[in-house]
Design an enzyme around this catalytic site. Structure first.
Site, PDB file in Angstrom:
ATOM      1  NE  ARG A 272      44.764  42.979  37.331  1.00 40.67           N
ATOM      2  CZ  ARG A 272      43.907  42.365  38.126  1.00 40.67           C
ATOM      3  NH1 ARG A 272      43.314  43.008  39.096  1.00 40.67           N
ATOM      4  NH2 ARG A 272      43.659  41.081  37.976  1.00 40.67           N
TER       5      ARG A 272
ATOM      6  NE  ARG B 264      29.537  39.571  45.728  1.00 40.37           N
ATOM      7  CZ  ARG B 264      30.736  39.052  45.640  1.00 40.37           C
ATOM      8  NH1 ARG B 264      31.535  39.042  46.685  1.00 40.37           N
ATOM      9  NH2 ARG B 264      31.164  38.543  44.508  1.00 40.37           N
TER      10      ARG B 264
ATOM     11  CG  HIS C 148      32.360  40.311  39.333  1.00 39.25           C
ATOM     12  ND1 HIS C 148      33.431  39.773  38.651  1.00 39.25           N
ATOM     13  CD2 HIS C 148      32.687  40.252  40.653  1.00 39.25           C
ATOM     14  CE1 HIS C 148      34.366  39.422  39.506  1.00 39.25           C
ATOM     15  NE2 HIS C 148      33.944  39.691  40.729  1.00 39.25           N
TER      16      HIS C 148
ATOM     17  CD  GLU D 250      30.543  45.133  43.439  1.00 36.24           C
ATOM     18  OE1 GLU D 250      30.078  44.304  42.635  1.00 36.24           O
ATOM     19  OE2 GLU D 250      31.560  44.918  44.127  1.00 36.24           O
TER      20      GLU D 250
ATOM     21  CG  HIS E 190      34.232  43.504  38.239  1.00 34.60           C
ATOM     22  ND1 HIS E 190      33.601  44.491  38.965  1.00 34.60           N
ATOM     23  CD2 HIS E 190      34.944  42.779  39.146  1.00 34.60           C
ATOM     24  CE1 HIS E 190      33.899  44.366  40.240  1.00 34.60           C
ATOM     25  NE2 HIS E 190      34.720  43.338  40.374  1.00 34.60           N
TER      26      HIS E 190
END
Length: 416
Positions: free
Chosen positions: A284, A91, A180, A387, A208
């Protein structure tokens, strides 16, 4: 063919190993606290207990060496003696406007990625470290770069040019790039399958949700707007990033607080967002748990986050002229239904009819799920983030010579 995917951050490396002939995930894991001391690795093989161990890694090269050892280890590994990797897919956060598709890495490609790190130093720097580590340890294995920004290269100048002196765009390439991309690509393809349509027939809003948060407006299968900008700092409230703020705040605070540009960049990326509002949490799931316990600052953080996401959804509804579906990734834990419920409540005028029970049950459901009522004109799906599947499939297709770009390639996950 065995394909290893790497997602390298400043102090961590996330990895997935696929047996691509059988289209199955063999192992996944994460090495944390690379280069800062107290390194731990969490290694998971489906069907086996998760292994957590400690071994100091001074840099990304040592982290990758540890990963390769775990994958081939007699007790914990999944690669048998004589089995070798066919590719490593990396990535890469920022490809600027130089890369519109995934590519095999050679000297020229690596030099360009290094040149582009000025646009995203906090992200491209560790991506480069991972690439260089892989080349050093496995020089004969093909290396593939999959760019976050490539999916959004379909944005029009109306959407990507900032209202700044135009020569800044011409000279410095200051523009919206978005991030993303592989996640938004995966969500959009899976949403089309669930709608029973071709991707080119769908208008979607994909969201996302991870350490970073970004939204994408997709018209007829292609990205036409996205919330992140030249860097991953713009847009929604994130774990440690501020998202959209008044640009005038920066010179004001820098002048009065004596902050250097480097210090301010670090604050905006690492000390803002949920962490900045709550004073202690950047994950979160932790914020949601504290809301249940009555923490007022966490309640404020959740209210701010969901309010901003509601505004983005409304804006993208307007930009697209209506949508077929909204897609959320999942992964914030058992309480993430709470955030979605607040985002989507009272949106019947948009044609969104949330099924409260389906939404609350989504975390317990394996795979993808629909959280709107059957009669809802606009569907809302929860799709687990995947992903890494895009990273692996792009690598396999590039090596097979069947990959042109992400717009035309018939991904395996576009089938039901």
């Amino acid at each position: 063919m065995f394909i290893l995917t790497l997602n390298c951050w400043s102090y961590s490396v996330r990895y997935h190993l696929f047996d691509w002939h059988r289209r199955v995930l063999l192992a996944r894991g994460q090495v944390d606290r690379v280069a800062v001391g107290g390194t731990t690795v969490t290694h998971h093989v489906p069907g086996r207990p998760t292994q957590v161990s400690s071994q100091e890694c001074a840099d990304h090269r040592q982290a990758l060496a540890l990963i390769l050892h775990l994958l081939s280890d007699v007790d914990q590994g999944v690669l048998q003696e004589g089995e070798r990797l066919g590719a490593i897919s990396h990535r890469v956060a920022h490809g600027g406007d130089r890369f519109t598709r995934s590519v095999q890495i050679d000297g020229e490609v690596l030099a360009t990625i290094k040149d582009l790190r000025r646009l995203a130093p906090l992200h491209n720097e560790p991506n480069i470290a991972g690439i260089e580590a892989a080349i050093a340890l496995l020089p004969d294995v093909p290396q593939i770069a999959v760019f976050d920004t490539a999916f959004h290269q379909t944005l029009s100048p109306t959407a990507f040019i900032y209202p700044l002196p135009y020569e800044w765009y011409e000279k410095h390439r200051l523009r919206r790039y978005g991030f993303h991309g592989p996640s938004h690509l995966y969500m959009s393809k899976r949403a089309a399958v669930r709608l029973g349509k071709e991707p080119g027939e769908c208008n979607l809003i994909t969201i996302h949700v991870d350490r970073g948060v970004s939204l994408c407006a997709i018209r007829q299968g292609i990205s036409v707007d996205t919330s992140m900008g030249m860097t991953p700092l713009e847009g929604a409230i994130m774990g440690t990033r501020c998202g959209d703020i008044d640009a005038g705040i920066l010179p004001y605070v820098m002048t009065r607080g004596g902050y250097s540009p480097r210090e301010m960049d670090s604050i905006l990326n690492l000390e803002c967002g949920l962490r900045g509002i709550t004073g202690r949490f950047s994950e979160r799931g932790d914020v949601l748990a504290a809301v249940v316990d009555g923490d007022e600052r966490c309640e404020l953080a959740l209210a701010m986050e969901t309010y901003r996401l509601r505004k983005y959804i409304g804006a993208y509804m307007s930009a697209l002229g209506g949508v077929d579906a909204i897609v959320f990734t999942s992964g914030a834990g058992d309480l993430e239904w709470m955030s979605r419920q607040r985002i989507l409540r009272d949106m019947e005028f948009f044609g969104i009819h949330l099924d409260v029970q389906r939404n609350r049950s989504a975390v317990a459901m394996p795979g993808e799920t629909t959280i709107t009522r059957d009669d809802s004109p606009v569907k809302v799906f929860v799709v687990p983030a995947n992903e890494e599947r895009v990273f692996a499939e792009d690598a396999a297709a590039i090596l097979a010579g069947t990959y042109a770009d992400h717009l035309s390639y018939p991904y395996s996950f576009t089938r039901p």
